[in-house]
Scaffold this motif. Structure first.
Motif, PDB file in Angstrom:
ATOM      1  N   UNK A   6     162.521  75.682  24.500  1.00  0.00           N
ATOM      2  CA  UNK A   6     163.640  74.979  25.111  1.00  0.00           C
ATOM      3  C   UNK A   6     164.193  73.954  24.142  1.00  0.00           C
ATOM      4  N   UNK A   7     165.496  73.824  24.095  1.00  0.00           N
ATOM      5  CA  UNK A   7     166.111  72.725  23.351  1.00  0.00           C
ATOM      6  C   UNK A   7     166.275  71.571  24.329  1.00  0.00           C
ATOM      7  N   UNK A   8     165.747  70.414  23.950  1.00  0.00           N
ATOM      8  CA  UNK A   8     165.702  69.259  24.844  1.00  0.00           C
ATOM      9  C   UNK A   8     166.282  68.041  24.140  1.00  0.00           C
ATOM     10  N   UNK A   9     167.138  67.320  24.845  1.00  0.00           N
ATOM     11  CA  UNK A   9     167.602  66.008  24.398  1.00  0.00           C
ATOM     12  C   UNK A   9     166.785  64.977  25.135  1.00  0.00           C
ATOM     13  N   UNK A  10     166.350  63.966  24.414  1.00  0.00           N
ATOM     14  CA  UNK A  10     165.555  62.938  25.056  1.00  0.00           C
ATOM     15  C   UNK A  10     165.509  61.665  24.241  1.00  0.00           C
ATOM     16  N   UNK A  11     164.527  60.852  24.576  1.00  0.00           N
ATOM     17  CA  UNK A  11     164.318  59.562  23.934  1.00  0.00           C
ATOM     18  C   UNK A  11     162.860  59.466  23.504  1.00  0.00           C
ATOM     19  N   UNK A  12     162.627  58.884  22.327  1.00  0.00           N
ATOM     20  CA  UNK A  12     161.260  58.679  21.875  1.00  0.00           C
ATOM     21  C   UNK A  12     160.643  57.582  22.730  1.00  0.00           C
ATOM     22  N   UNK A  13     159.595  57.926  23.478  1.00  0.00           N
ATOM     23  CA  UNK A  13     158.889  56.957  24.312  1.00  0.00           C
ATOM     24  C   UNK A  13     158.106  56.020  23.407  1.00  0.00           C
ATOM     25  N   UNK A  14     157.324  56.588  22.495  1.00  0.00           N
ATOM     26  CA  UNK A  14     156.638  55.853  21.440  1.00  0.00           C
ATOM     27  C   UNK A  14     156.159  56.847  20.394  1.00  0.00           C
ATOM     28  N   UNK A  15     156.006  56.358  19.176  1.00  0.00           N
ATOM     29  CA  UNK A  15     155.469  57.181  18.095  1.00  0.00           C
ATOM     30  C   UNK A  15     154.639  56.273  17.203  1.00  0.00           C
ATOM     31  N   UNK A  16     153.410  56.682  16.925  1.00  0.00           N
ATOM     32  CA  UNK A  16     152.493  55.910  16.086  1.00  0.00           C
ATOM     33  C   UNK A  16     152.169  56.725  14.843  1.00  0.00           C
ATOM     34  N   UNK A  17     152.748  56.379  13.670  1.00  0.00           N
ATOM     35  CA  UNK A  17     152.484  57.151  12.459  1.00  0.00           C
ATOM     36  C   UNK A  17     151.008  57.131  12.062  1.00  0.00           C
ATOM     37  N   UNK A  18     150.302  56.051  12.372  1.00  0.00           N
ATOM     38  CA  UNK A  18     148.883  55.960  12.052  1.00  0.00           C
ATOM     39  C   UNK A  18     148.047  56.957  12.838  1.00  0.00           C
ATOM     40  N   UNK A  19     148.397  57.162  14.090  1.00  0.00           N
ATOM     41  CA  UNK A  19     147.673  58.120  14.930  1.00  0.00           C
ATOM     42  C   UNK A  19     148.195  59.537  14.748  1.00  0.00           C
ATOM     43  N   UNK A  20     149.410  59.646  14.214  1.00  0.00           N
ATOM     44  CA  UNK A  20     149.954  60.961  13.905  1.00  0.00           C
ATOM     45  C   UNK A  20     150.654  61.660  15.052  1.00  0.00           C
ATOM     46  N   UNK A  21     151.026  60.922  16.092  1.00  0.00           N
ATOM     47  CA  UNK A  21     151.746  61.538  17.194  1.00  0.00           C
ATOM     48  C   UNK A  21     152.419  60.484  18.051  1.00  0.00           C
ATOM     49  N   UNK A  22     153.209  60.968  18.987  1.00  0.00           N
ATOM     50  CA  UNK A  22     153.883  60.131  19.960  1.00  0.00           C
ATOM     51  C   UNK A  22     154.434  61.022  21.048  1.00  0.00           C
ATOM     52  N   UNK A  23     155.310  60.460  21.884  1.00  0.00           N
ATOM     53  CA  UNK A  23     155.837  61.228  23.004  1.00  0.00           C
ATOM     54  C   UNK A  23     157.338  61.035  23.152  1.00  0.00           C
ATOM     55  N   UNK A  24     157.973  62.090  23.636  1.00  0.00           N
ATOM     56  CA  UNK A  24     159.405  62.117  23.923  1.00  0.00           C
ATOM     57  C   UNK A  24     159.567  62.293  25.425  1.00  0.00           C
ATOM     58  N   UNK A  25     160.557  61.619  25.994  1.00  0.00           N
ATOM     59  CA  UNK A  25     160.896  61.772  27.407  1.00  0.00           C
ATOM     60  C   UNK A  25     162.237  62.497  27.465  1.00  0.00           C
ATOM     61  N   UNK A  26     162.279  63.626  28.167  1.00  0.00           N
ATOM     62  CA  UNK A  26     163.514  64.390  28.313  1.00  0.00           C
ATOM     63  C   UNK A  26     164.495  63.628  29.178  1.00  0.00           C
TER      64      UNK A  26
END
Length: 184
Positions: free
Chosen positions: A14-34
């Motif tokens: 699926x192609x999804x537009x959303x907003x970055x909820x948070x991203x931690x480069x040190x942990x290597x991941x984050x989350x997007x909210x559609x």
């Protein structure tokens, strides 16, 4: 969501537009909210690196391709990251006399990060072919949709002459600058 397609393995993407909820480069991941709701979407650092960025700012607008896996919904490709630069002048004193149009009219210049310390809130880069250090403020980085920079990372900068020397008014990925130059 803009659409869905099947990959070679029959997985729905699926192609999804959303907003970055948070991203931690040190942990290597984050989350997007559609923007259409639903579960948080995992954004792994490798997917972001394939797009040409090592980080992304919390609150940045993002377009991704995502798949549902046994572990939940995950981004498999970043399509676009929209900078969160407001139409108002940035809050830094050096920018107050410049309009958003003035800032956007300066060319993107290829540069390499010397160092950046997110905790201190600033760092420096060098434009290719130049010897002057270019100051990068963390608020400019965040407004550009990025959260952190790594030493040696290739970026593109819009540079203005500030009261104390050259400073970045915008930071973007190297790939963005190449696409702007080639019309891609």
């Amino acid at each position: 969501m803009w659409g869905r397609k099947l990959d070679a393995n029959g997985n729905v993407t699926l192609r999804i537009d959303g907003t970055v909820k948070w991203f931690d480069p040190g942990r290597g991941f984050g989350f997007v909210v559609s923007e259409d709701g639903g579960p948080d979407i995992l954004l792994h650092a490798n997917v972001l690196r394939n797009f040409g960025q090592s980080s992304v700012a919390d609150g940045a607008k993002i377009s991704i391709l995502a798949q549902t896996t046994q572990r939940g919904v995950q981004a498999v490709e970043v399509v676009a990251v929209e900078s969160v630069i407001s139409t108002d002048s940035p809050g830094l004193d050096d920018f107050k006399s410049l309009s958003a149009e003035d800032l956007r009219s300066t060319p993107l210049e290829p540069a390499r990060v010397k160092w950046f310390n997110k905790d201190k809130g600033f760092g420096f880069a060098n434009v290719f072919g130049g010897t002057d250090d270019v100051f990068i403020h963390v608020e400019v980085l965040r407004a550009s949709g990025l959260a952190d920079l790594q030493p040696g990372e290739a970026v593109a900068l819009r540079v203005i002459d500030g009261r104390r020397g050259k400073m970045a008014s915008e930071v973007s990925t190297w790939e963005t600058a190449l696409n702007d130059r080639t019309g891609g």
